[in-house]
Design an enzyme around this catalytic site. Structure first.
Site, short mmCIF file in Angstrom:
data_model
loop_
_atom_site.label_atom_id
_atom_site.label_comp_id
_atom_site.label_asym_id
_atom_site.label_seq_id
_atom_site.Cartn_x
_atom_site.Cartn_y
_atom_site.Cartn_z
N CYS A 222 0.78 -1.00 0.15
CA CYS A 222 -0.24 -0.04 0.21
C CYS A 222 0.97 1.42 0.16
O CYS A 222 0.43 2.54 -0.20
CB CYS A 222 -0.29 0.02 1.51
SG CYS A 222 -2.49 -1.38 0.95
N GLN B 77 -4.70 -9.16 5.24
CA GLN B 77 -4.64 -8.41 5.79
C GLN B 77 -6.37 -8.05 6.61
O GLN B 77 -6.53 -7.43 7.46
CB GLN B 77 -4.69 -7.26 4.88
CG GLN B 77 -3.19 -7.16 4.47
CD GLN B 77 -3.16 -5.68 3.21
OE1 GLN B 77 -4.32 -4.80 3.92
NE2 GLN B 77 -2.07 -5.42 2.52
N ARG C 105 -19.11 9.82 -0.26
CA ARG C 105 -21.16 9.93 -0.10
C ARG C 105 -21.15 11.54 0.69
O ARG C 105 -20.67 11.19 1.87
CB ARG C 105 -20.89 9.39 0.14
CG ARG C 105 -20.70 7.46 -0.14
CD ARG C 105 -21.55 6.15 0.28
NE ARG C 105 -21.12 5.26 0.04
CZ ARG C 105 -20.50 4.33 -0.50
NH1 ARG C 105 -19.45 4.87 0.19
NH2 ARG C 105 -20.39 2.86 -1.26
N SER D 142 -23.77 12.67 1.82
CA SER D 142 -24.47 12.11 3.30
C SER D 142 -24.21 11.09 3.73
O SER D 142 -24.51 10.12 2.50
CB SER D 142 -25.98 12.33 2.67
OG SER D 142 -26.43 13.53 2.10
N SER E 120 -11.22 1.48 3.32
CA SER E 120 -10.79 1.67 2.52
C SER E 120 -11.63 1.44 1.53
O SER E 120 -12.24 -0.10 1.76
CB SER E 120 -9.29 2.00 2.48
OG SER E 120 -8.49 0.57 1.60
N HIS F 48 -8.83 4.17 -2.79
CA HIS F 48 -7.25 3.13 -1.90
C HIS F 48 -7.02 2.05 -3.23
O HIS F 48 -6.85 1.13 -2.86
CB HIS F 48 -7.25 2.65 -0.97
CG HIS F 48 -6.35 2.14 -0.37
ND1 HIS F 48 -5.23 2.81 -0.84
CD2 HIS F 48 -5.11 1.06 0.80
CE1 HIS F 48 -4.08 2.12 -0.21
NE2 HIS F 48 -4.04 1.07 0.76
N CYS G 192 0.30 2.38 6.30
CA CYS G 192 0.11 1.24 7.07
C CYS G 192 -0.23 0.44 5.89
O CYS G 192 -0.40 0.42 4.31
CB CYS G 192 -0.46 1.09 7.71
SG CYS G 192 -1.84 0.66 6.77
N GLY H 213 1.25 -3.97 3.44
CA GLY H 213 1.19 -5.30 4.28
C GLY H 213 2.29 -6.83 4.46
O GLY H 213 3.48 -5.67 3.71
#
Length: 393
Positions: free
Chosen positions: A93, A157, A221, A223, A248, A349, A379, A381
């Site tokens: 990541c 993960q 989003r 709302s 994510s 992500h 962070c 893996g």
């Protein structure tokens, strides 16, 4: 007397809008996404293409269309000089962040003057494999020796984040509240145009296949119904607290930065936007895969000769809500400076690109606030993390 080491600076930084998996960017080949991004970066920055020394691109899921050397192929796709090489790296990541750090290291060593660095991921077009499978990955990824070292159990993960939640005692309520805040902040930032300057002009597809201009991230989003978030079932274990709502989003996107020797950039008539003060990579327990952000951040601060109180803005990647909450618990930072424009829970992500996207946004937000220092940590893996501190110029 030895000459001082070159300063590594960020001349410019851009990113695509982030698309949902199977969404607006679904028909974009990942190499094309990266090519479009670095092409726009080079054009916007005004750097002489012949001055570029390398292109370093992070990709987290290197299979299928992302198997080849994405960096080199993107250089060719962008129409950049055929003499410009490229290399593709994997720090999970943090791949896009690591690409920037490698470029900065080469600049400080005097090997490069200008380099393109960033990342890309098309999670629509790439097999995710056992990434989030609670039963995997076991020997498929780790081999027999690493498994034997940890009593035959190195979790995916998904299972690992459940273990972190249990170990540190995070509640479902605080995790959901953080996720809702991420959407609210990202929506407010979009509405205020805070991301506009960062975005690469790009077309995508509607659900019906019509081509449209993409001007915003697809997953935000504005709302969010707290009751609906609270009703979501756990995704990794029946008694877990991690849900699709406080995790994510699986996404598509690319981002890139122009990294340079400060003197070379200024001699070329370019105005650097930020200086890379410190950059580190650390690792911790591969069973509790998400905790290395803490030693990585402590080390980055120590290398920079700074304290957490010197940081004006902090970005902690929202792989799952407990990750930034863990950082906040460790360092005691205020909500007012942490992930101020939302994060990967709302924006998405695309694994390889996120580090470069977050650095892009961090530079822009420091400028908007006329602030000085920012810290980014992600962070990764296998129990790793990168941390980078930048200073606005």
């Amino acid at each position: 007397m030895n000459a001082p080491a070159p300063q590594a600076v960020i001349v410019d930084a851009v990113r695509t809008p982030v698309g949902k998996r199977g969404g607006a960017l679904r028909e974009h080949h990942p190499v094309d996404l990266m090519a479009t991004t670095i092409g726009h970066l080079v054009e916007r920055s005004g750097v002489d293409q012949e001055l570029l020394d390398d292109a370093i691109v992070g990709v987290g899921l290197q299979r299928g269309e992302q198997t080849g050397n994405v960096a080199r192929n993107a250089v060719l796709g962008a129409g950049l000089p055929v003499a410009l090489p490229g290399t593709t790296i994997d720090r999970q990541c943090g791949s896009g962040q690591q690409a920037v750090q490698f470029a900065a290291q080469a600049v400080r060593a005097g090997d490069y003057r200008f380099a393109l660095a960033g990342g890309v991921e098309s999670m629509s077009r790439t097999d995710l494999g056992p990434l989030f499978d609670p039963a995997g990955p076991q020997g498929e990824w780790y081999g027999t020796q690493a498994l034997a070292r940890f009593d035959g159990d190195l979790p995916s993960q998904g299972r690992s984040i459940d273990l972190v939640v249990k170990e540190y005692g995070f509640t479902r309520e605080e995790m959901d509240a953080f996720a809702i805040r991420s959407h609210h902040r990202a929506a407010a930032a979009t509405e205020a145009g805070r991301f506009t300057h960062d975005l690469v002009p790009l077309n995508g597809l509607t659900k019906d296949g019509a081509e449209v201009a993409l001007t915003a991230d697809e997953g935000i989003r504005p709302s969010v119904d707290p009751a609906k978030v609270a009703s979501l079932a756990p995704v990794f274990s029946p008694d877990g607290k991690v849900t699709a709502g406080n995790s994510s989003q699986i996404s598509d996107g690319a981002a890139a930065l122009l990294i340079a020797d400060r003197d070379a950039a200024e001699s070329a008539g370019l105005r650097p936007r930020a200086r890379i003060v410190a950059s580190v990579a650390r690792a911790a327990d591969p069973v509790l895969q998400f905790t290395a952000i803490l030693p990585a951040s402590h080390l980055a601060l120590a290398k920079a000769g700074l304290t957490i109180g010197d940081m004006d803005l902090i970005e902690v990647n929202e792989a799952f809500a407990p990750v930034p909450l863990l950082f906040q618990r460790e360092f005691g930072v205020s909500d007012d400076i942490l992930n101020v424009n939302g994060g990967s829970i709302a924006i998405g992500h695309p694994i390889g690109s996120t580090g470069a996207r977050l650095l892009t946004g961090l530079v822009s937000e420091l400028e908007r606030r006329d602030a000085r220092y920012g810290l980014l940590t992600i962070c990764e893996g296998g129990g790793m993390a990168n941390a980078t501190i930048i200073e606005r110029l």
